[in-house]
Design an enzyme around this catalytic site. Structure first.
Site, short mmCIF file in Angstrom:
data_model
loop_
_atom_site.label_atom_id
_atom_site.label_comp_id
_atom_site.label_asym_id
_atom_site.label_seq_id
_atom_site.Cartn_x
_atom_site.Cartn_y
_atom_site.Cartn_z
N ASN A 44 0.88 -1.17 0.00
CA ASN A 44 0.00 0.00 0.00
C ASN A 44 0.92 1.22 0.00
O ASN A 44 1.50 1.56 1.03
CB ASN A 44 -0.91 -0.01 1.23
CG ASN A 44 -1.74 1.26 1.33
OD1 ASN A 44 -1.78 2.06 0.40
ND2 ASN A 44 -2.40 1.45 2.47
N TRP A 45 1.04 1.82 -1.16
CA TRP A 45 1.99 2.94 -1.29
C TRP A 45 1.47 4.20 -0.61
O TRP A 45 2.22 5.15 -0.43
CB TRP A 45 2.25 3.24 -2.77
CG TRP A 45 3.02 2.20 -3.51
CD1 TRP A 45 3.43 0.96 -3.06
CD2 TRP A 45 3.50 2.30 -4.87
NE1 TRP A 45 4.12 0.31 -4.05
CE2 TRP A 45 4.17 1.10 -5.17
CE3 TRP A 45 3.41 3.28 -5.85
CZ2 TRP A 45 4.76 0.86 -6.41
CZ3 TRP A 45 3.99 3.05 -7.09
CH2 TRP A 45 4.67 1.85 -7.37
N LYS A 46 0.20 4.23 -0.27
CA LYS A 46 -0.41 5.44 0.31
C LYS A 46 -0.12 6.64 -0.62
O LYS A 46 -0.08 6.45 -1.83
CB LYS A 46 0.10 5.65 1.75
CG LYS A 46 -0.09 4.37 2.58
CD LYS A 46 0.15 4.53 4.05
CE LYS A 46 -0.07 3.18 4.73
NZ LYS A 46 0.03 3.26 6.18
N HIS B 285 -9.36 1.33 4.87
CA HIS B 285 -8.08 1.58 5.54
C HIS B 285 -8.28 2.55 6.70
O HIS B 285 -9.07 3.49 6.61
CB HIS B 285 -7.06 2.12 4.55
CG HIS B 285 -5.68 2.06 5.12
ND1 HIS B 285 -5.21 3.02 5.99
CD2 HIS B 285 -4.70 1.13 5.00
CE1 HIS B 285 -3.98 2.68 6.36
NE2 HIS B 285 -3.65 1.54 5.77
N GLU C 41 -6.60 4.95 7.69
CA GLU C 41 -6.38 6.36 7.37
C GLU C 41 -7.61 6.96 6.69
O GLU C 41 -7.94 8.13 6.90
CB GLU C 41 -5.11 6.51 6.51
CG GLU C 41 -3.87 6.24 7.34
CD GLU C 41 -2.73 5.57 6.61
OE1 GLU C 41 -2.68 5.62 5.37
OE2 GLU C 41 -1.87 4.97 7.29
N GLU D 164 -5.48 -4.66 10.52
CA GLU D 164 -4.41 -3.68 10.71
C GLU D 164 -4.66 -2.91 12.01
O GLU D 164 -5.41 -1.93 12.01
CB GLU D 164 -4.38 -2.68 9.55
CG GLU D 164 -4.11 -3.32 8.20
CD GLU D 164 -3.50 -2.32 7.22
OE1 GLU D 164 -2.38 -2.56 6.79
OE2 GLU D 164 -4.14 -1.30 6.92
N GLY E 291 2.66 2.34 10.70
CA GLY E 291 3.64 3.41 10.53
C GLY E 291 4.35 3.79 11.82
O GLY E 291 5.04 4.81 11.88
N SER F 68 3.52 -2.19 10.22
CA SER F 68 4.97 -2.27 10.43
C SER F 68 5.56 -3.63 10.10
O SER F 68 6.47 -4.10 10.79
CB SER F 68 5.34 -1.84 11.85
OG SER F 68 4.93 -0.50 12.08
N GLY G 292 2.92 -1.18 4.20
CA GLY G 292 3.00 0.24 3.89
C GLY G 292 4.43 0.64 3.57
O GLY G 292 4.92 0.42 2.46
N GLY G 293 5.12 1.22 4.54
CA GLY G 293 6.46 1.79 4.32
C GLY G 293 7.41 0.86 3.59
O GLY G 293 8.12 1.29 2.65
P1 13P Z 1 3.14 0.35 7.60
O1 13P Z 1 3.63 -0.97 7.01
O2 13P Z 1 3.90 1.53 7.08
O3 13P Z 1 3.03 0.29 9.08
O4 13P Z 1 1.64 0.55 7.05
C1 13P Z 1 0.73 -0.48 7.17
C2 13P Z 1 -0.47 -0.13 6.40
O5 13P Z 1 -1.20 0.78 6.76
C3 13P Z 1 -0.75 -0.87 5.17
O6 13P Z 1 -2.00 -0.58 4.69
#
Ligand code: 13P
Length: 249
Positions: free
Chosen positions: A9-11, A94, A96, A166, A172, A212, A233-234
């Site tokens: 998930n590149w956000k 998600h 966010e 999640e 994050g 994470s 994510g990251g």
């Molecule tokens: P991180 O891997 O950066 O913690 O993000 C997880 C996430 O929100 C994937 O959708």
């Protein structure tokens, strides 16, 4: 046997040339053939990402869509638009989107219906916040999220749903649920599915963990019996890290 899935998930990260570069780098990697690999890019990169990943093992997902299929919704993107450029998978729910864009489970139920009507596969995200876990409410919170957004579906529709647990406190933050915490929640999710539907359905749905996940912890998380992969994510923004996670089963 449930599908093993790793989705990035590149956000809201990477510009157009960085997106192209990262996908090129991923295509060079050898990725475990028995793992379904997806990347959820920002909407503006979807069309080029679809073209770039043609004839590769990587599929492309969108991070969001509107619940209506067309109309006066300035700035929004519909399921039919996504389908028309070859996107077949959508992330919904998600944390966010829930936190910053006020998406509720009721709204998400509408988005789920629209996605299914338009033959999109759904990666449905959910999970508790830190204070909910501290108050020992995490199992109830997760059960309610599933009930409100997904339990109106027929059993037959669940073949198009992947779940992504999640925990918000692990996103994050560098703080991961321990493998035991992930397993405990994933087992709970299956028990809720079994109670609402049946054991066979509960065993057939892939449940991913997100929060994470890194090359250093992916293996022990994916080794849990009820964890079928991850939403990353990251670490999905670096080809080496993402490939290492895909290959961590
Ligand atoms: P991180 O891997 O950066 O913690 O993000 C997880 C996430 O929100 C994937 O959708």
């Amino acid at each position: 046997m449930r599908k093993q899935i790793v989705s990035g998930n590149w956000k809201m990260n990477l510009d157009a040339s960085q997106s192209i570069e990262l996908i090129e780098a991923l295509k060079e990697k050898s990725l475990a053939a028995d793992v379904s690999v997806a990347i959820a890019t920002p909407a503006i990169h979807l069309e080029s990402a679809v073209k770039q990943t043609e004839n590769s093992a990587i599929s492309v997902a969108a991070q969001n869509m509107h619940q209506a299929t067309s109309g006066a919704f300035t700035g929004e993107i519909s399921a039919t638009m996504l389908k028309s450029i070859g996107v077949n998978t959508i992330l919904l729910g998600h944390s966010e989107r829930r936190a910053y864009f006020h998406e509720t489970d009721e709204l998400l139920a509408e988005k789920v219906n629209t996605a299914l009507e338009n033959e999109l596969e759904i990666i449905f995200c959910f999970g508790e916040e830190l204070d909910e876990r501290k108050k020992d409410r995490h199992f109830d919170v997760v059960s309610e999220q599933l009930r409100k957004a997904l339990f109106h579906l027929d059993a037959s529709q669940w073949k198009h749903i992947v779940l992504a647990y999640e925990p918000v406190w692990a996103i994050g933050t560098g703080e991961t649920a321990s493998p035991a915490q992930a397993q405990e929640m994933h087992a709970h999710i299956r028990s809720v599915l079994a109670a609402q539907y049946d054991h066979a359905l509960a065993q057939s749905v892939s449940v991913l963990y997100g929060g994470s996940v890194k090359p250093a912890n992916a293996q022990e998380i994916f080794a849990q019996p009820d964890v079928d992969g991850g939403l990353i994510g990251g670490a999905s923004l670096k080809a080496d890290d993402f490939a290492a996670i895909v290959n961590a089963f």
